[in-house]
Scaffold this active site. Structure first.
Site, short mmCIF file in Angstrom:
data_model
loop_
_atom_site.label_atom_id
_atom_site.label_comp_id
_atom_site.label_asym_id
_atom_site.label_seq_id
_atom_site.Cartn_x
_atom_site.Cartn_y
_atom_site.Cartn_z
N GLY A 79 0.82 -1.20 0.00
CA GLY A 79 0.00 0.00 0.00
C GLY A 79 0.85 1.24 0.00
O GLY A 79 2.06 1.18 0.21
N GLY A 82 0.61 5.38 1.27
CA GLY A 82 -0.15 6.41 2.00
C GLY A 82 0.57 7.72 1.97
O GLY A 82 1.50 7.92 1.19
N PHE A 101 2.50 9.00 4.22
CA PHE A 101 3.85 8.90 4.76
C PHE A 101 4.83 8.25 3.78
O PHE A 101 5.98 8.65 3.67
CB PHE A 101 3.81 8.12 6.08
CG PHE A 101 5.16 7.75 6.63
CD1 PHE A 101 5.96 8.69 7.25
CD2 PHE A 101 5.64 6.44 6.52
CE1 PHE A 101 7.21 8.35 7.74
CE2 PHE A 101 6.89 6.08 7.01
CZ PHE A 101 7.67 7.06 7.63
N GLY A 102 4.37 7.24 3.08
CA GLY A 102 5.25 6.52 2.16
C GLY A 102 4.59 5.22 1.74
O GLY A 102 3.37 5.13 1.67
N VAL A 135 4.27 0.80 2.01
CA VAL A 135 4.44 -0.35 2.89
C VAL A 135 4.72 -1.57 2.01
O VAL A 135 4.00 -1.82 1.04
CB VAL A 135 3.18 -0.59 3.76
CG1 VAL A 135 3.35 -1.80 4.65
CG2 VAL A 135 2.88 0.65 4.61
N LYS A 183 7.44 -0.38 6.53
CA LYS A 183 6.93 0.91 6.06
C LYS A 183 8.11 1.83 5.80
O LYS A 183 8.98 1.98 6.66
CB LYS A 183 6.04 1.48 7.17
CG LYS A 183 5.19 2.64 6.78
CD LYS A 183 4.13 2.86 7.88
CE LYS A 183 3.32 4.10 7.63
NZ LYS A 183 2.20 4.20 8.57
N ASP A 228 -6.89 8.65 13.87
CA ASP A 228 -7.18 8.36 12.46
C ASP A 228 -7.80 6.97 12.31
O ASP A 228 -7.43 6.22 11.41
CB ASP A 228 -5.90 8.50 11.63
CG ASP A 228 -6.18 8.71 10.14
OD1 ASP A 228 -7.34 9.05 9.80
OD2 ASP A 228 -5.27 8.52 9.33
N ASP A 236 -1.53 2.05 11.35
CA ASP A 236 -1.31 3.45 10.98
C ASP A 236 -1.41 4.42 12.16
O ASP A 236 -2.40 5.13 12.34
CB ASP A 236 -2.28 3.87 9.87
CG ASP A 236 -1.83 5.18 9.23
OD1 ASP A 236 -0.81 5.74 9.67
OD2 ASP A 236 -2.49 5.64 8.29
N1 LIG Z 1 1.60 -4.30 8.93
C1 LIG Z 1 1.00 -4.31 7.73
N2 LIG Z 1 0.73 -5.48 7.11
C2 LIG Z 1 0.11 -5.48 5.90
N3 LIG Z 1 -0.26 -4.38 5.23
C3 LIG Z 1 -0.01 -3.19 5.79
C4 LIG Z 1 0.62 -3.08 7.07
N4 LIG Z 1 0.73 -1.76 7.38
C5 LIG Z 1 0.18 -1.09 6.36
N5 LIG Z 1 -0.27 -1.93 5.39
C6 LIG Z 1 -0.92 -1.56 4.12
O1 LIG Z 1 -0.33 -0.38 3.60
C7 LIG Z 1 -1.32 0.67 3.47
C8 LIG Z 1 -0.69 2.00 3.85
O2 LIG Z 1 -0.25 1.92 5.21
P1 LIG Z 1 -0.44 3.11 6.22
O3 LIG Z 1 -1.88 3.52 6.24
O4 LIG Z 1 0.15 2.71 7.53
O5 LIG Z 1 0.46 4.20 5.53
P2 LIG Z 1 0.40 5.77 5.65
O6 LIG Z 1 1.41 6.33 4.70
O7 LIG Z 1 0.56 6.16 7.08
O8 LIG Z 1 -1.09 6.04 5.15
P3 LIG Z 1 -2.10 7.23 5.45
O9 LIG Z 1 -1.99 8.15 4.28
O10 LIG Z 1 -3.45 6.54 5.53
O11 LIG Z 1 -1.72 7.84 6.75
C9 LIG Z 1 -2.48 0.25 4.38
O12 LIG Z 1 -3.70 0.71 3.91
C10 LIG Z 1 -2.39 -1.27 4.35
O13 LIG Z 1 -3.13 -1.76 3.26
#
Ligand SMILES: Nc1ncnc2c1ncn2[C@@H]1O[C@H](COP(=O)(O)OP(=O)(O)OP(=O)(O)O)[C@@H](O)[C@H]1O
Length: 274
Positions: free
Chosen positions: A36, A38, A40-41, A43, A58, A176, A194
């Site tokens: 995924g 998001g 931040f970056g 994953v 991540k 969130d 997250d």
């Molecule tokens: N531990 C994990 N195991 C499997 N998939 C994960 C895990 N952590 C995150 N993901 C996947 O990666 C995606 C992005 O992760 P996350 O939401 O933590 O990132 P973010 O950059 O903080 O996003 P946001 O813009 O929502 O704040 C999640 O929607 C999920 O599908």
């Protein structure tokens, strides 16, 4: 693993990253897939080359504030919260090339000349690919209300509450909570993830800016003064979606509007007669 986690405690990692761990991500792990992306970056699903165990890592640009996710995760150990293992910093980022499924590490371009590490890597337990968002969308496709939906929803709701209760007991506010940030473990158990917007329940400074996902945000979250109850507001909206098919944005907006009215009534003691 516990040993590894201890070795790379918050204070140790700065030294490690500035010393030997320049290409740690690709030397220790085999990246398998991007899970995924998001704000931040990204994953990644990775396999530890030595242990042959799969994890999620991540990867994002390092900012002082991004450490709060690590700080909080390292303080939490609960069945319904995504498990944190370790973190480190590198001066190289990582980019998954979707066109040919290859990958490469890259040096930071926007901080050139700065010798400090610029990318933050957070190693976590690997959760299932489908989030609660996918679970709800799948259930909403069924034309007849699935009789199992209520049963499963109740179990999921209870587990989310357990996780949130634990987060609050440690004096954190998630800020969130939404279906896309709720994942599942190997036994189908809920895993709240997250923690990018997490804050302390007595940290006023962090709350001067409006943060969160608008459609799940409590009305008071746009102001500076609020507390852990903002997580409960989001929980209420998630429970609606777990139980009922809210397939359109219009339906969702209606539920949110009702919730905002009820919260206002609760907070200000106003009774509205229709
Ligand atoms: N531990 C994990 N195991 C499997 N998939 C994960 C895990 N952590 C995150 N993901 C996947 O990666 C995606 C992005 O992760 P996350 O939401 O933590 O990132 P973010 O950059 O903080 O996003 P946001 O813009 O929502 O704040 C999640 O929607 C999920 O599908």
């Amino acid at each position: 693993l516990q040993q590894q986690s201890n070795d790379h405690s918050l204070s140790n990692n700065f030294n490690v990253s500035q010393g030997v761990a320049v290409h740690r991500f690709t030397s220790e792990f085999e990246p398998l897939e991007r899970l995924g992306k998001g704000a931040f970056g990204s994953v990644y699903k990775v396999r530890d080359k030595k242990l042959k165990i799969e994890y999620a890592v991540k990867v994002g640009c390092y900012k002082e504030k991004s450490l709060r996710e690590v700080r909080t995760l390292s303080d939490l150990f609960h069945r319904n919260i995504v498990r944190y293992y370790t973190f480190w910093m590198q001066d190289t980022g990582y980019e998954w090339d979707l066109r040919d499924d290859s990958y490469d590490s890259y040096a930071s371009s926007h901080h050139e000349g700065n010798s400090e590490s610029k990318f933050l890597y957070i190693q976590m337990e690997l959760c299932a690919k489908n989030t609660l968002r996918d679970w709800i969308d799948e259930k909403n496709k069924e034309s007849v209300q699935d009789s199992k939906r209520r049963e499963e929803s109740l179990r999921i709701a209870q587990e989310i509450v357990c996780g949130v209760e634990y987060i609050h007991s440690k004096n954190h506010i998630h800020r969130d909570l939404k279906p896309a940030n709720i994942m599942f473990g190997v036994e189908g158990e809920v895993k709240i993830g997250d923690f990018g917007l997490v804050t302390s329940d007595d940290d006023d400074e962090e709350r001067t800016v409006c943060k969160g996902t608008p459609s799940y945000m409590a009305p008071e979250q746009v102001r500076w003064k609020y507390n852990r109850k903002v997580d409960m507001f989001a929980l209420g909206l998630i429970f609606f979606e777990l139980l009922w098919k809210l397939s359109t944005g219009y339906e969702r907006a209606k539920v949110r509007f009702t919730a905002v009215i009820l919260t206002t009534v609760h907070m200000h003691g106003v009774i509205i007669y229709q």
